[in-house]
Design a protein around this motif. Sequence first.
Motif, PDB file in Angstrom:
ATOM      1  N   LYS A  12     -19.169 -19.408 -19.396  1.00  0.00           N
ATOM      2  CA  LYS A  12     -18.355 -19.327 -18.202  1.00  0.00           C
ATOM      3  C   LYS A  12     -19.249 -19.197 -16.657  1.00  0.00           C
ATOM      4  O   LYS A  12     -20.344 -18.439 -16.917  1.00  0.00           O
ATOM      5  N   VAL A  21     -14.644 -20.503 -14.680  1.00  0.00           N
ATOM      6  CA  VAL A  21     -14.353 -21.866 -15.550  1.00  0.00           C
ATOM      7  C   VAL A  21     -15.525 -22.090 -16.464  1.00  0.00           C
ATOM      8  O   VAL A  21     -16.393 -21.511 -16.233  1.00  0.00           O
ATOM      9  N   SER A  22     -15.322 -23.016 -17.362  1.00  0.00           N
ATOM     10  CA  SER A  22     -16.166 -23.322 -18.350  1.00  0.00           C
ATOM     11  C   SER A  22     -17.248 -23.954 -17.626  1.00  0.00           C
ATOM     12  O   SER A  22     -17.158 -24.981 -16.642  1.00  0.00           O
ATOM     13  N   SER A  25     -16.962 -27.627 -17.403  1.00  0.00           N
ATOM     14  CA  SER A  25     -15.876 -28.195 -16.430  1.00  0.00           C
ATOM     15  C   SER A  25     -16.434 -29.546 -15.760  1.00  0.00           C
ATOM     16  O   SER A  25     -17.320 -29.331 -15.270  1.00  0.00           O
TER      17      SER A  25
END
Length: 188
Positions: A12, A21-22, A25
């Motif tokens: 992350k 967020v990953s 993403s």
Amino acid sequence: MKIYTGTGDRGKTSLFSGERVSKSSLRIEAYGDLDELNSVMGAVAAALEPKHNDLKKEIQFVQGMLLDAGAWMATTPHAATTRFLKPFTEAPAKWLEDAIDRMNASLPELKQFILPGGHLSASLAHMARTVCRRTERRTISLVESDNDGAGETMVHILVFLNRLSDYLFVLARYCNHLSGQGDFLWEA
């Protein structure tokens, strides 16, 4: 300041707007490609002969525009942190158009496809062009996936990326021209 924090060890990362967020993403992929593009453009500038310092400065100016675009891409739409970002308008795309026209004026008319290559700076500009096209595709995917749709800023960034790939194509030809090499024409 420490370079490593360990906060991304589990896949992350934090956006400028604060969300975690990953790292896989679409937003991270898009501005990661933008970062790669900026790095390749730095290599183009580094490959130029010292006598072409003005062109080096121009490329660095474009790199600054890429950082501005990246800041917007690292921020979710409508986040409060957008107030800290430099506005991204149609001006960067217009600036690129003027630079393209200026370089193109000193180049022979192109009547057939060319092969990427020539001087190292030109070869790297062609690489930057292909990374730019990938960045544009990834950014389109990001814009299409955002629930808020394409805000005005992201539309300006998309136009900028599209124009930047044109700039990089002409820049590659211009770098060959400056080094006394012609284009490598494709013999079909």
